[in-house]
Design a protein around this motif. Structure first.
Motif, PDB file in Angstrom:
ATOM      1  N   ASP A 335       0.834  -1.209   0.000  1.00 15.36           N
ATOM      2  CA  ASP A 335       0.000   0.000   0.000  1.00 15.36           C
ATOM      3  C   ASP A 335       0.865   1.254   0.000  1.00 15.36           C
ATOM      4  O   ASP A 335       0.566   2.234  -0.694  1.00 15.36           O
ATOM      5  N   LEU A 336       1.932   1.249   0.786  1.00 12.09           N
ATOM      6  CA  LEU A 336       2.807   2.413   0.877  1.00 12.09           C
ATOM      7  C   LEU A 336       3.423   2.755  -0.471  1.00 12.09           C
ATOM      8  O   LEU A 336       3.592   3.926  -0.814  1.00 12.09           O
ATOM      9  N   LEU A 337       3.732   1.719  -1.261  1.00 10.96           N
ATOM     10  CA  LEU A 337       4.437   1.922  -2.526  1.00 10.96           C
ATOM     11  C   LEU A 337       3.522   1.856  -3.740  1.00 10.96           C
ATOM     12  O   LEU A 337       3.999   1.957  -4.873  1.00 10.96           O
ATOM     13  N   GLY A 338       2.225   1.661  -3.525  1.00 11.75           N
ATOM     14  CA  GLY A 338       1.278   1.697  -4.632  1.00 11.75           C
ATOM     15  C   GLY A 338       1.239   0.435  -5.474  1.00 11.75           C
ATOM     16  O   GLY A 338       0.830   0.490  -6.635  1.00 11.75           O
ATOM     17  N   TRP A 339       1.627  -0.704  -4.919  1.00 14.93           N
ATOM     18  CA  TRP A 339       1.649  -1.962  -5.655  1.00 14.93           C
ATOM     19  C   TRP A 339       0.688  -2.962  -5.025  1.00 14.93           C
ATOM     20  O   TRP A 339       0.258  -2.802  -3.892  1.00 14.93           O
ATOM     21  N   ARG A 340       0.416  -4.023  -5.768  1.00 18.06           N
ATOM     22  CA  ARG A 340      -0.139  -5.230  -5.186  1.00 18.06           C
ATOM     23  C   ARG A 340       1.039  -6.091  -4.750  1.00 18.06           C
ATOM     24  O   ARG A 340       2.041  -6.183  -5.446  1.00 18.06           O
ATOM     25  N   ALA A 341       0.898  -6.740  -3.597  1.00 20.98           N
ATOM     26  CA  ALA A 341       2.011  -7.532  -3.074  1.00 20.98           C
ATOM     27  C   ALA A 341       2.455  -8.596  -4.065  1.00 20.98           C
ATOM     28  O   ALA A 341       3.655  -8.828  -4.262  1.00 20.98           O
ATOM     29  N   ASP A 342       1.508  -9.253  -4.725  1.00 17.84           N
ATOM     30  CA  ASP A 342       1.854 -10.321  -5.668  1.00 17.84           C
ATOM     31  C   ASP A 342       2.624  -9.785  -6.871  1.00 17.84           C
ATOM     32  O   ASP A 342       3.435 -10.501  -7.467  1.00 17.84           O
ATOM     33  N   ASP A 343       2.368  -8.520  -7.243  1.00 19.74           N
ATOM     34  CA  ASP A 343       3.067  -7.949  -8.394  1.00 19.74           C
ATOM     35  C   ASP A 343       4.520  -7.610  -8.072  1.00 19.74           C
ATOM     36  O   ASP A 343       5.386  -7.613  -8.963  1.00 19.74           O
ATOM     37  N   LEU A 344       4.803  -7.301  -6.810  1.00 21.91           N
ATOM     38  CA  LEU A 344       6.179  -6.979  -6.435  1.00 21.91           C
ATOM     39  C   LEU A 344       7.038  -8.230  -6.272  1.00 21.91           C
ATOM     40  O   LEU A 344       8.238  -8.210  -6.540  1.00 21.91           O
ATOM     41  N   ALA A 345       6.443  -9.312  -5.818  1.00 15.25           N
ATOM     42  CA  ALA A 345       7.209 -10.537  -5.585  1.00 15.25           C
ATOM     43  C   ALA A 345       7.864 -11.006  -6.881  1.00 15.25           C
ATOM     44  O   ALA A 345       7.220 -11.082  -7.924  1.00 15.25           O
ATOM     45  N   GLY A 346       9.149 -11.289  -6.820  1.00  9.64           N
ATOM     46  CA  GLY A 346       9.898 -11.752  -7.978  1.00  9.64           C
ATOM     47  C   GLY A 346      10.675 -10.665  -8.687  1.00  9.64           C
ATOM     48  O   GLY A 346      11.563 -10.958  -9.495  1.00  9.64           O
ATOM     49  N   GLN A 347      10.352  -9.394  -8.411  1.00 14.20           N
ATOM     50  CA  GLN A 347      11.087  -8.306  -9.051  1.00 14.20           C
ATOM     51  C   GLN A 347      12.383  -8.008  -8.301  1.00 14.20           C
ATOM     52  O   GLN A 347      12.567  -8.394  -7.151  1.00 14.20           O
ATOM     53  N   ARG A 348      13.288  -7.305  -8.982  1.00 13.99           N
ATOM     54  CA  ARG A 348      14.499  -6.847  -8.327  1.00 13.99           C
ATOM     55  C   ARG A 348      14.155  -5.757  -7.315  1.00 13.99           C
ATOM     56  O   ARG A 348      13.171  -5.013  -7.476  1.00 13.99           O
TER      57      ARG A 348
END
Length: 669
Positions: A335-348
């Motif tokens: 929420d703080l960074l404007g993402w869905r948690a699942d979308d961030l997982a796996g990224q650098r």
């Protein structure tokens, strides 16, 4: 024991050098191809692989001439035997994970061979395996021989974290193996005699720990181990420490393929070696959990890495692996960074960093891995994070490392919004972080309002819960009350409270003083008064500490001491917390069951101390409830709400760990 090479089998002797592994593989393939006409290529390939592993083990650990034989055994199976001259060097299967850089040889043999075993005589040790048709008829796990007879001294390691030990052991084996291979190639970084002693000392420690784990009855991730150590081992362990220090220096200079250990691994090895040498000289044990360490040397959480802890944390948290990839994100961070948690997982990790900081991050991350020198581990650093829409989010970063149960390292970053420390937190919307709901939120209203326990829930809160003049028509000044507790603690203040709680009890000279320090801290920042109730050794309950704001000292004579024992009739909030329920939100004095002295005593505490709202939560350590914490506020303060439950639960975790560590330390002394 019969000589395993006595059968009419081709055999060959090899010197104790690294080139012997390749030569032994070629010899075994040729011998089996002749002994087993029409042998399948995969059988020969497997025999080559396992032979190379066993000969390498013999070269590294036995350091004697190796005799290898290969022939056709009973049942049409191919049999390979590797004999060395060190019967005193018992096999120690490590059980390392598949991606570890060492410790795989015996695991491969156990998994791929039809049968395998080890036999020791007076002068030799033979390790053998068989490959062939039919179901495996032998053991699927290694059964190492008993350690050599002789005098032994007991060294007690208190509070050994299993994940950290596994990571440190893996690193030790990798470094020693590389030093051994470098020495065989003529590029020795340490004196040959010291390297031999270090190898033997490392194997001795691994064997002693393996035996203690196999024979011990301790459960849980943090445990104490009694090692049976040779009484003259201190000198060899000191040599091992010097050799590893030299290897760490070489790794930081990139003279080794192995990466240097991270700070916590180095600190753990210093403690481990110091405990062995110190106790062999007559010193008393010192628990790992009470050893002072520098920032970055140790985590606040001693349990192995668990992604569930990230998901249930109320503090925005992001975790990454050693490849710089995000492996876990919780709802508050997303929420703080404007993402869905699942979308961030796996990224650098660079996906949430401003572009001008990405190269600095890559350099610092590489420097940490290549040098083992931390720059921001264990420290709170102000940095901007990158929102998904491109704007910058000012945060304060707190970075730590944790080990997984199988020895990998995870980097855990907590992101506290700096803006939240400058003003009140946004109004509570009722949305909870991802993960489990607080226990009180799942309970019926009659439980969340213990004033009505045992009967139907009232339509509104009792006056005692609201406080005089706290209704909707009350004047603004009365509704505001005192400023302390007027809003939910901002994230940064909450993180600071948790850190201070662990530090206060961890740095205290004894448990009683630690509880007093924590009581003063909680009444300064969170509550008007607090109480800590702990189980005693006889399963009774003692009120260990009661602290009121402004008094400075606990209310020892009035409230502390032995409590009535919990009974089946006890249904009050304290009895339920001591059974593991909670955190429970109390919106008024708890109702006492007339047949339960414990319930009556708890209600008396509320009436005499004065409380309009409170939270009571269990203290858990090593999967057991060891007590309960009560924090309470008066009628002129903002009542506790469900938004406070997560913070109190986190405080209980930090407090319980400190209480458990203090008790273990006292028992050890």
């Amino acid at each position: 024991m019969g000589d395993p090479t006595a059968r009419a089998a081709p055999s060959r002797r090899f010197p104790p050098g690294p080139q012997s592994a390749a030569r032994a593989r070629r010899f075994v393939r040729a011998a089996l191809a002749e002994a087993v006409p029409g042998a399948a290529p995969d059988l020969l390939d497997t025999a080559e692989l396992l032979t190379g592993e066993l000969v390498t083990n013999a070269v590294l650990h036995a350091r004697t001439e190796v005799v290898v034989s290969a022939a056709l055994a009973d049942g049409g199976r191919a049999r390979v035997v590797v004999v060395d001259g060190r019967p005193d060097r018992a096999l120690v299967p490590q059980g390392h994970p598949p991606y570890a850089g060492a410790g795989q040889g015996l695991v491969l043999v156990a998994r791929l061979a039809s049968r395998h075993g080890v036999e020791s005589g007076s002068d030799t040790k033979a390790v053998w395996f068989e490959l062939g048709p039919g179901e495996p008829s032998g053991p699927r796990a290694w059964e190492p021989p008993a350690p050599p007879a002789g005098a032994r001294e007991t060294v007690v390691l208190v509070d050994v974290p299993g994940a950290l030990y596994a990571a440190s052991q893996q690193h030790r084996h990798v470094v020693l193996r590389e030093l051994g291979l470098a020495a065989a190639a003529g590029n020795g970084l340490v004196p040959a005699a010291e390297l031999v002693t270090a190898h033997d000392a490392g194997n001795m420690i691994s064997a002693c720990v393996a035996a203690a784990l196999r024979d011990g009855t301790a459960e849980g991730e943090i445990r104490s181990l009694a090692l049976a150590v040779p009484p003259d081992a201190a000198g060899a362990v000191r040599t091992l420490a010097r050799v590893l220090d030299a290897a760490e220096a070489a790794a930081r200079e990139e003279r080794l393929l192995a990466l240097p250990a991270l700070p916590r691994g180095r600190a753990f090895h210093r403690w481990l070696f110091g405990e062995i040498t110190g106790q062999l000289s007559g010193a008393h044990p010192t628990a790992w959990t009470v050893v002072p360490r520098e920032p970055g040397d140790g985590p606040a959480e001693l349990a192995p890495w668990d992604p569930g802890h990230v998901r249930t944390s109320r503090v925005p948290t992001v975790a990454a692996d050693e490849q710089n990839r995000i492996i876990a994100v919780n709802g508050p961070a997303a929420d703080l960074l404007g993402w869905r948690a699942d979308d961030l997982a796996g990224q650098r990790l660079t996906a949430i960093m401003p572009e001008h900081l990405r190269e600095r991050h890559r350099t610092a991350f590489a420097s940490l891995l290549l040098s083992g020198t931390p720059r921001i581990l264990g420290r709170s650093v102000p940095l901007p994070a990158l929102h998904r829409d491109g704007r910058l989010v000012p945060v304060r970063l707190f970075l730590q490392t944790q080990e997984t149960a199988d020895g990998r390292t995870v980097f855990v970053a907590q992101l506290s919004p700096r803006a939240s420390a400058l003003g009140p937190a946004p109004p509570h919307t009722g949305r909870r972080p991802a993960g489990r709901e607080p226990d009180a939120a799942r309970e019926p209203a009659s439980v969340r309002d213990p004033a009505s326990a045992g009967g139907p829930a009232p339509a509104r809160e009792p006056d005692a819960a609201r406080g005089a003049g706290a209704g909707p028509a009350a004047p603004a000044a009365d509704r505001a009350g005192e400023q302390r507790g007027a809003t939910v603690l901002p994230a940064l203040e909450g993180l600071s409270l948790l850190a201070r709680t662990g530090a206060e009890i961890g740095n205290a000279p004894d448990l009683d003083d630690g509880l007093r320090r924590v009581g003063r801290l909680l009444t300064e920042r969170l509550a008007e008064w607090c109480a800590v109730d702990l189980f005693a050794e006889d399963a009774g309950v003692e009120r260990a500490c009661v602290v009121r704001r402004g008094s400075g000292e606990p209310c020892a004579q009035e409230f502390q001491g032995r409590l009535p024992p919990p009974t089946e009739a006890a249904r009050g909030p304290l009895a339920r917390a001591l059974s593991g329920a909670g955190p429970l939100l109390l919106t008024g004095p708890p109702q006492a069951d007339p047949t339960s002295p414990l319930d009556a005593d708890y209600r008396d505490l509320f009436e005499r101390m004065g409380a309009a709202s409170a939270v009571v939560a269990p203290l858990r350590a090593r999967r057991e409830v060891i007590g309960a914490l009560t924090v309470a506020r008066g009628r002129r303060e903002r009542p506790f709400t469900e938004a406070d439950l997560r913070l109190v639960d986190d405080v209980c975790r930090a407090l319980a760990l400190g209480v458990d560590n203090a008790r273990l330390y006292q028992e050890t002394r």
